[in-house]
Design a protein around this motif. Sequence first.
Motif, PDB file in Angstrom:
ATOM      1  N   UNK A 149       0.848  -1.188   0.000  1.00 46.18           N
ATOM      2  CA  UNK A 149       0.000   0.000   0.000  1.00 46.18           C
ATOM      3  C   UNK A 149       0.884   1.240   0.000  1.00 46.18           C
ATOM      4  N   UNK A 150       0.679   2.105  -0.973  1.00 44.71           N
ATOM      5  CA  UNK A 150       1.432   3.355  -1.055  1.00 44.71           C
ATOM      6  C   UNK A 150       0.513   4.501  -0.649  1.00 44.71           C
ATOM      7  N   UNK A 151       0.896   5.192   0.414  1.00 45.86           N
ATOM      8  CA  UNK A 151       0.157   6.361   0.896  1.00 45.86           C
ATOM      9  C   UNK A 151       1.031   7.583   0.623  1.00 45.86           C
ATOM     10  N   UNK A 152       0.688   8.332  -0.407  1.00 47.30           N
ATOM     11  CA  UNK A 152       1.532   9.448  -0.779  1.00 47.30           C
ATOM     12  C   UNK A 152       0.749  10.649  -1.261  1.00 47.30           C
ATOM     13  N   UNK A 153       1.482  11.621  -1.801  1.00 49.31           N
ATOM     14  CA  UNK A 153       0.881  12.832  -2.337  1.00 49.31           C
ATOM     15  C   UNK A 153       1.065  12.854  -3.850  1.00 49.31           C
ATOM     16  N   UNK A 154       1.132  14.039  -4.449  1.00 49.40           N
ATOM     17  CA  UNK A 154       1.217  14.138  -5.907  1.00 49.40           C
ATOM     18  C   UNK A 154       2.479  13.513  -6.471  1.00 49.40           C
ATOM     19  N   UNK A 155       3.546  13.438  -5.682  1.00 50.91           N
ATOM     20  CA  UNK A 155       4.783  12.823  -6.162  1.00 50.91           C
ATOM     21  C   UNK A 155       4.605  11.334  -6.423  1.00 50.91           C
ATOM     22  N   UNK A 156       3.642  10.735  -5.756  1.00 55.46           N
ATOM     23  CA  UNK A 156       3.347   9.309  -5.961  1.00 55.46           C
ATOM     24  C   UNK A 156       2.058   9.088  -6.730  1.00 55.46           C
ATOM     25  N   UNK A 157       1.302  10.164  -6.944  1.00 53.61           N
ATOM     26  CA  UNK A 157       0.028  10.070  -7.662  1.00 53.61           C
ATOM     27  C   UNK A 157       0.166  10.417  -9.135  1.00 53.61           C
ATOM     28  N   UNK A 158       1.406  10.552  -9.617  1.00 56.37           N
ATOM     29  CA  UNK A 158       1.681  10.835 -11.032  1.00 56.37           C
ATOM     30  C   UNK A 158       1.039  12.136 -11.485  1.00 56.37           C
ATOM     31  N   UNK A 159       1.186  13.158 -10.684  1.00 59.26           N
ATOM     32  CA  UNK A 159       0.616  14.466 -11.019  1.00 59.26           C
ATOM     33  C   UNK A 159       1.157  14.965 -12.361  1.00 59.26           C
ATOM     34  N   UNK A 160       0.247  15.408 -13.223  1.00 58.45           N
ATOM     35  CA  UNK A 160       0.622  15.951 -14.516  1.00 58.45           C
ATOM     36  C   UNK A 160       0.986  14.917 -15.560  1.00 58.45           C
ATOM     37  N   UNK A 161       0.861  13.632 -15.193  1.00 55.77           N
ATOM     38  CA  UNK A 161       1.223  12.544 -16.104  1.00 55.77           C
ATOM     39  C   UNK A 161       0.050  11.584 -16.248  1.00 55.77           C
ATOM     40  N   UNK A 196      15.716  19.916 -15.992  1.00 49.63           N
ATOM     41  CA  UNK A 196      14.957  19.296 -17.075  1.00 49.63           C
ATOM     42  C   UNK A 196      14.198  18.059 -16.623  1.00 49.63           C
ATOM     43  N   UNK A 197      14.472  17.598 -15.420  1.00 48.40           N
ATOM     44  CA  UNK A 197      13.789  16.407 -14.904  1.00 48.40           C
ATOM     45  C   UNK A 197      12.427  16.731 -14.322  1.00 48.40           C
ATOM     46  N   UNK A 198      12.071  18.036 -14.336  1.00 47.66           N
ATOM     47  CA  UNK A 198      10.821  18.462 -13.700  1.00 47.66           C
ATOM     48  C   UNK A 198       9.886  19.129 -14.703  1.00 47.66           C
ATOM     49  N   UNK A 199       8.617  19.059 -14.393  1.00 45.64           N
ATOM     50  CA  UNK A 199       7.605  19.759 -15.175  1.00 45.64           C
ATOM     51  C   UNK A 199       7.794  21.269 -14.995  1.00 45.64           C
ATOM     52  N   UNK A 200       7.083  22.089 -15.774  1.00 44.42           N
ATOM     53  CA  UNK A 200       7.254  23.548 -15.670  1.00 44.42           C
ATOM     54  C   UNK A 200       7.041  24.110 -14.272  1.00 44.42           C
ATOM     55  N   UNK A 205       7.252  18.803  -9.758  1.00 45.69           N
ATOM     56  CA  UNK A 205       6.881  17.422 -10.058  1.00 45.69           C
ATOM     57  C   UNK A 205       7.741  16.855 -11.187  1.00 45.69           C
ATOM     58  N   UNK A 206       8.331  15.688 -10.980  1.00 47.17           N
ATOM     59  CA  UNK A 206       9.194  15.078 -11.997  1.00 47.17           C
ATOM     60  C   UNK A 206       8.427  14.701 -13.258  1.00 47.17           C
TER      61      UNK A 206
END
Length: 217
Positions: free
Chosen positions: A40-52, A187-191, A195-196
Motif C-alpha cells: 500500500x502506497x500512501x503518498x501525495x502528488x509525487x506518488x500520484x503521477x501528477x501531470x502525467x 529538465x527532470x521536472x515539469x514547468x 513534479x518530476x
Amino acid sequence: MRIPGRWRKARTALVLTLYLLVSTLAVAQASAPEARKTLLVMGDSLSAAYGLAAEQGWVALLDKRLTGERPHWRVVNASISGETTAGGAARIDAALKEHTPALVAIELGANDGLRGLPLEHTRANLERMVTAAKQSGAQVLLIGIRIPPNYGPEYAQAFDAIYADLAREQNTALLPFLLAPVVTDRDAFLPDNLHPTAASQPKLLDHVWTVLAPLLD
C-alpha cells in the motif's frame, strides 16, 4: 473372527479411496499459487503521477516490475495529489482495513513543508501512520522529502530530520529523499519545478527499489 471376503474388499476400496483423496489434496495445495501480498502506497502528488498519465508514475511502474519479478505482490496506490500528513493520518485506518497490506510505503510531508505547517504536527501525523501500519502487522517504508528553505534553513533542516528520527525510533526502513536522483536536474521536472517528468519516473523507481526490494523477500 474371520472377515468375509466382500467386507475385506470394501475396506480395501475405502482405504484406497481415502489415500487417493489425501494425495489429491496434497498435490492441489502444493501447486496452488501463492497468495498475493499487498503493498500500500500512501503518498501525495509525487506518488500520484501528477501531470502525467497514471501508468507513467513511479508507483505504476513499480506495480509493473513486481508483476514480472515478484508476482506474489501487488500494489495499491492510495496517493492523493495535495495530500498532507494530516490527511494521510485520517485515512490510514480505513486503508489498512480495506487492503490488509503486508507492507506500507508512506510518502507524505511535502505539502506540509511547502505550507510551513507546524513541524510537531507533521511528525505526529507520520508517527500515527507508522504506528497504525505496524499494529496491523505490516512492514513500513518511510519515504522522505526535502523542502527549499522558504521558511528559513532551520525549518528546512528540522523538517528533513523528522524522517530519519522517526525511522530510527520506530525501527522502520527509510528512503531519506525520494527526489535524490533528479533534484539537481531542472529538465527532470515539469514547468512547475516541483513534479518530476515522465522520463524521471523510472529513476525514482530505481531509487525506491534499492530500499524496497529487501522488504519484499
